[in-house]
Scaffold this motif. Structure first.
Motif, PDB file in Angstrom:
ATOM      1  N   THR A 136     -53.005 112.256  72.285  1.00 54.00           N
ATOM      2  CA  THR A 136     -54.119 111.873  71.413  1.00 54.00           C
ATOM      3  C   THR A 136     -53.623 111.143  70.170  1.00 54.00           C
ATOM      4  OG1 THR A 136     -54.080 114.009  70.281  1.00 54.00           O
ATOM      5  CG2 THR A 136     -55.525 113.816  72.204  1.00 54.00           C
ATOM      6  N   ILE A 137     -52.325 111.234  69.908  1.00 50.56           N
ATOM      7  CA  ILE A 137     -51.710 110.553  68.757  1.00 50.56           C
ATOM      8  C   ILE A 137     -51.109 109.245  69.247  1.00 50.56           C
ATOM      9  CG2 ILE A 137     -49.941 110.733  66.958  1.00 50.56           C
ATOM     10  CD1 ILE A 137     -50.108 113.825  67.386  1.00 50.56           C
ATOM     11  N   ARG A 138     -51.384 108.164  68.521  1.00 50.71           N
ATOM     12  CA  ARG A 138     -50.812 106.865  68.880  1.00 50.71           C
ATOM     13  C   ARG A 138     -49.540 106.659  68.063  1.00 50.71           C
ATOM     14  NH1 ARG A 138     -52.897 104.816  73.396  1.00 50.71           N
ATOM     15  NH2 ARG A 138     -52.558 102.696  72.746  1.00 50.71           N
ATOM     16  N   PHE A 139     -48.489 106.172  68.735  1.00 54.29           N
ATOM     17  CA  PHE A 139     -47.200 105.930  68.088  1.00 54.29           C
ATOM     18  C   PHE A 139     -46.647 104.627  68.638  1.00 54.29           C
ATOM     19  CE2 PHE A 139     -42.585 106.788  67.610  1.00 54.29           C
ATOM     20  CZ  PHE A 139     -42.567 107.056  66.252  1.00 54.29           C
ATOM     21  N   PHE A 140     -46.463 103.643  67.771  1.00 47.94           N
ATOM     22  CA  PHE A 140     -46.039 102.298  68.185  1.00 47.94           C
ATOM     23  C   PHE A 140     -46.970 101.730  69.253  1.00 47.94           C
ATOM     24  CE2 PHE A 140     -41.759 103.829  66.730  1.00 47.94           C
ATOM     25  CZ  PHE A 140     -41.643 102.939  65.666  1.00 47.94           C
ATOM     26  N   GLY A 141     -48.237 102.056  69.159  1.00 44.34           N
ATOM     27  CA  GLY A 141     -49.236 101.508  70.076  1.00 44.34           C
ATOM     28  C   GLY A 141     -49.353 102.223  71.410  1.00 44.34           C
ATOM     29  N   PHE A 163     -48.328 109.263  71.991  1.00 45.57           N
ATOM     30  CA  PHE A 163     -47.101 109.893  71.516  1.00 45.57           C
ATOM     31  C   PHE A 163     -46.433 110.763  72.579  1.00 45.57           C
ATOM     32  CE2 PHE A 163     -44.790 113.205  69.036  1.00 45.57           C
ATOM     33  CZ  PHE A 163     -43.821 112.368  68.513  1.00 45.57           C
ATOM     34  N   GLY A 164     -47.197 111.473  73.388  1.00 44.90           N
ATOM     35  CA  GLY A 164     -46.619 112.299  74.454  1.00 44.90           C
ATOM     36  C   GLY A 164     -45.845 111.455  75.447  1.00 44.90           C
ATOM     37  N   PHE A 165     -46.425 110.326  75.821  1.00 47.59           N
ATOM     38  CA  PHE A 165     -45.736 109.398  76.722  1.00 47.59           C
ATOM     39  C   PHE A 165     -44.470 108.860  76.072  1.00 47.59           C
ATOM     40  CE2 PHE A 165     -44.971 104.993  78.032  1.00 47.59           C
ATOM     41  CZ  PHE A 165     -44.748 105.187  79.393  1.00 47.59           C
ATOM     42  N   TRP A 166     -44.575 108.462  74.805  1.00 49.97           N
ATOM     43  CA  TRP A 166     -43.407 107.914  74.094  1.00 49.97           C
ATOM     44  C   TRP A 166     -42.294 108.953  74.006  1.00 49.97           C
ATOM     45  CZ3 TRP A 166     -40.460 108.860  69.781  1.00 49.97           C
ATOM     46  CH2 TRP A 166     -39.604 107.833  69.399  1.00 49.97           C
ATOM     47  N   MET A 167     -42.651 110.217  73.716  1.00 47.40           N
ATOM     48  CA  MET A 167     -41.632 111.274  73.631  1.00 47.40           C
ATOM     49  C   MET A 167     -40.940 111.460  74.975  1.00 47.40           C
ATOM     50  SD  MET A 167     -40.799 112.633  70.835  1.00 47.40           S
ATOM     51  CE  MET A 167     -39.913 114.075  71.373  1.00 47.40           C
ATOM     52  N   ALA A 168     -41.700 111.445  76.054  1.00 48.69           N
ATOM     53  CA  ALA A 168     -41.112 111.644  77.375  1.00 48.69           C
ATOM     54  C   ALA A 168     -40.215 110.480  77.773  1.00 48.69           C
ATOM     55  CB  ALA A 168     -42.213 111.838  78.409  1.00 48.69           C
TER      56      ALA A 168
END
Length: 93
Positions: free
Chosen positions: A41-46, A49-54
């Protein structure tokens, strides 16, 4: 190095390893797998965030842990005045 110093050194060494493994487990298991949906639910670099962390965050964290371990072990070795020569001598005993 006397026996008390050796025990203190290894206690500090294993505590460092334990703490870094806890961070590793949190990042790899908790943030990248178990909490991926809420973190998305958090956006990080577009991207979520969960996807980016993984995909990226865990790898960057792991590389950071390597550098932290090397830096902290160097500091610990200097604190207890250990040297490679002493370690090699103890291994031959």
């Amino acid at each position: 190095m006397n026996e008390n110093q050796r025990r203190s050194y290894w206690r500090a060494n294993t505590a460092l390893i334990r703490n870094l493994l806890i961070v590793w487990a949190l990042v790899s298991l908790v943030f990248s797998i178990l909490l991926v949906q809420p973190l998305n639910t958090i956006r990080f670099f577009g991207v979520p965030f969960g996807f980016w962390m993984a995909q990226q965050g865990s790898i960057l964290t792991f590389v950071g842990l390597i550098f932290i371990y090397a830096f902290q072990m160097d500091k610990l070795d200097r604190k207890y005045n250990t040297s490679k020569q002493e370690d090699e001598y103890n291994l031959r005993k």
